[in-house]
Design an enzyme around this catalytic site. Sequence first.
Site, mmCIF file in Angstrom:
data_model
loop_
_atom_site.group_PDB
_atom_site.id
_atom_site.type_symbol
_atom_site.label_atom_id
_atom_site.label_comp_id
_atom_site.label_asym_id
_atom_site.label_seq_id
_atom_site.Cartn_x
_atom_site.Cartn_y
_atom_site.Cartn_z
ATOM 1 N N GLY A 159 -40.123 -26.067 46.709
ATOM 2 C CA GLY A 159 -40.446 -26.071 45.285
ATOM 3 C C GLY A 159 -41.833 -26.683 45.156
ATOM 4 C CB ILE A 200 -41.865 -32.619 40.821
ATOM 5 C CG1 ILE A 200 -41.371 -32.938 39.400
ATOM 6 C CG2 ILE A 200 -41.609 -33.823 41.737
ATOM 7 C CD1 ILE A 200 -39.882 -33.242 39.304
ATOM 8 N NE ARG A 258 -32.177 -36.174 33.403
ATOM 9 C CZ ARG A 258 -32.176 -37.118 32.472
ATOM 10 N NH1 ARG A 258 -31.114 -37.323 31.719
ATOM 11 N NH2 ARG A 258 -33.245 -37.879 32.295
ATOM 12 C CG ASN A 287 -32.394 -33.295 36.619
ATOM 13 O OD1 ASN A 287 -31.722 -34.218 37.070
ATOM 14 N ND2 ASN A 287 -33.548 -33.483 35.986
ATOM 15 C CG HIS A 304 -31.275 -38.681 36.552
ATOM 16 N ND1 HIS A 304 -32.082 -39.700 36.129
ATOM 17 C CD2 HIS A 304 -31.989 -37.546 36.357
ATOM 18 C CE1 HIS A 304 -33.229 -39.202 35.693
ATOM 19 N NE2 HIS A 304 -33.194 -37.891 35.813
HETATM 20 P P1 A3D Z 1 -41.205 -26.630 37.982
HETATM 21 O O1 A3D Z 1 -42.603 -27.007 37.679
HETATM 22 O O2 A3D Z 1 -40.603 -25.496 37.227
HETATM 23 O O3 A3D Z 1 -41.084 -26.362 39.549
HETATM 24 C C1 A3D Z 1 -39.934 -25.849 40.144
HETATM 25 C C2 A3D Z 1 -40.400 -24.846 41.185
HETATM 26 O O4 A3D Z 1 -39.259 -24.411 41.924
HETATM 27 C C3 A3D Z 1 -41.050 -23.585 40.581
HETATM 28 O O5 A3D Z 1 -42.374 -23.435 41.066
HETATM 29 C C4 A3D Z 1 -40.128 -22.455 41.028
HETATM 30 O O6 A3D Z 1 -40.821 -21.236 41.312
HETATM 31 C C5 A3D Z 1 -39.513 -23.057 42.284
HETATM 32 N N1 A3D Z 1 -38.255 -22.428 42.693
HETATM 33 C C6 A3D Z 1 -37.260 -21.940 41.901
HETATM 34 N N2 A3D Z 1 -36.286 -21.426 42.674
HETATM 35 C C7 A3D Z 1 -36.649 -21.619 43.964
HETATM 36 C C8 A3D Z 1 -36.050 -21.314 45.207
HETATM 37 N N3 A3D Z 1 -34.861 -20.706 45.280
HETATM 38 N N4 A3D Z 1 -36.714 -21.667 46.333
HETATM 39 C C9 A3D Z 1 -37.917 -22.268 46.287
HETATM 40 N N5 A3D Z 1 -38.544 -22.581 45.126
HETATM 41 C C10 A3D Z 1 -37.913 -22.257 43.983
HETATM 42 O O7 A3D Z 1 -40.220 -27.887 37.742
HETATM 43 P P2 A3D Z 1 -40.527 -29.435 38.061
HETATM 44 O O8 A3D Z 1 -41.259 -29.539 39.345
HETATM 45 O O9 A3D Z 1 -41.068 -30.081 36.848
HETATM 46 O O10 A3D Z 1 -39.020 -29.963 38.218
HETATM 47 C C11 A3D Z 1 -38.236 -29.554 39.319
HETATM 48 C C12 A3D Z 1 -36.797 -30.033 39.177
HETATM 49 O O11 A3D Z 1 -36.772 -31.453 39.147
HETATM 50 C C13 A3D Z 1 -36.101 -29.572 37.884
HETATM 51 O O12 A3D Z 1 -34.762 -29.221 38.163
HETATM 52 C C14 A3D Z 1 -36.135 -30.831 37.015
HETATM 53 O O13 A3D Z 1 -35.090 -30.860 36.058
HETATM 54 C C15 A3D Z 1 -35.964 -31.897 38.057
HETATM 55 N N6 A3D Z 1 -36.374 -33.243 37.660
HETATM 56 C C16 A3D Z 1 -35.600 -34.266 38.109
HETATM 57 C C17 A3D Z 1 -35.926 -35.564 37.792
HETATM 58 C C18 A3D Z 1 -35.062 -36.681 38.290
HETATM 59 O O14 A3D Z 1 -35.339 -37.829 38.035
HETATM 60 C C19 A3D Z 1 -33.883 -36.380 39.074
HETATM 61 C C20 A3D Z 1 -37.058 -35.837 37.013
HETATM 62 C C21 A3D Z 1 -37.832 -34.770 36.586
HETATM 63 C C22 A3D Z 1 -37.480 -33.465 36.916
#
Ligand code: A3D
Length: 322
Positions: free
Chosen positions: A10, A14, A91, A123, A178
């Site tokens: 991913g 993040i 979430r 999440n 969380h």
């Molecule tokens: P985002 O910027 O959308 O990045 C997620 C990436 O995952 C995208 O570039 C997608 O193309 C890629 N992706 C989707 N499916 C796949 C797959 N099968 N294989 C490989 N890559 C894939 O999201 P983000 O970086 O902001 O957040 C990522 C995750 O973290 C989300 O589920 C959020 O809800 C979670 N998150 C968790 C916290 C915690 O404290 C636990 C905090 C903030 C975000």
Amino acid sequence: MARAKIALIGSGQIGGTLALLAGLKELGDIVMTDIIEGVAKGKALDLAQAAAVEGYDARLSGAGTDGYAAIAGADVCIVTAGVPRKPGMSRDDLLGINLKVMEQVGAAIKQHAPNAFVICITNPLDAMVWALRKFAGLPASKIVGMAGVLDSARFTCFLAEAAGVSIEDVRALTLGGHGDDMVPLVRYSTIGGVPLPDCVKLGFFSQEQLDAMIKRTRSGGGEIVALLGTGSAFYAPAASAIAMAESYLRDKKRMLPCAAHLDGEYGIKDTYVGVSAIIGAGGIEKVVELALDENEKAMFEKSVASVQSLIEACKKISPALA
Ligand code: A3D
């Protein structure tokens, strides 16, 4: 000794920040992957060029058509693959879609990086890391979820601001799942070594202000989602996961709040939920069971029940997990 390999599964908001921080800290060489091929390659190239200015010694690459095979032999995998929430979503609303992503990612880790220390961020966190462990077939010591470091960082930030003291001297602790019923522990949180109930007595802030900060911590993620309008927080989540990865790679043995597998601790079986744990070269080397008073225990149990209902929902969607 060969450099460590850090695989980012991913490469969204993040993932990009993880790569930058891992580079700045020279934790190892970084491989970025994403289902959108250009995203991983583009960000890796951009960050490789930033290294020339910042002077960090790390090789950055983005996966091409080989996709998940690029994670082969990784020492650490940090998983952010999936979707983040949109304003108005909880979430938990992400469960169905992100569970399918965990199945794919888990199979990839099993095939290509079975010896990695895996940190899951996707999440709804506690249920996703529980499912990812099953899909990847990893021992409990080698897979953990990042949430407690972030939730505690949010609480720390609010406390430092309210007390008017350096954030360096604030140590806050938040356990539980969380979600909105996470458990900020005031007795175990300190400013300059003074527990928060005593900070109220010293006049650092009122009990009402402390209660408001606890509430704000619980909804800290939602506050940022609403402000951003699209996507969710990414700087502090990435910094939190990097602290965990660094503790593993450098065998620092930091005691950090994280979603660890419970096998009887707090009387809970086969559940991932936020607890204090020691992270060193052995992965999750120890889950530290804190003494909780009646009120803390009740809050923790409520939070655990929410996580367990999501785990049950995962089992219904994916019978392989039952
Ligand atoms: P985002 O910027 O959308 O990045 C997620 C990436 O995952 C995208 O570039 C997608 O193309 C890629 N992706 C989707 N499916 C796949 C797959 N099968 N294989 C490989 N890559 C894939 O999201 P983000 O970086 O902001 O957040 C990522 C995750 O973290 C989300 O589920 C959020 O809800 C979670 N998150 C968790 C916290 C915690 O404290 C636990 C905090 C903030 C975000």
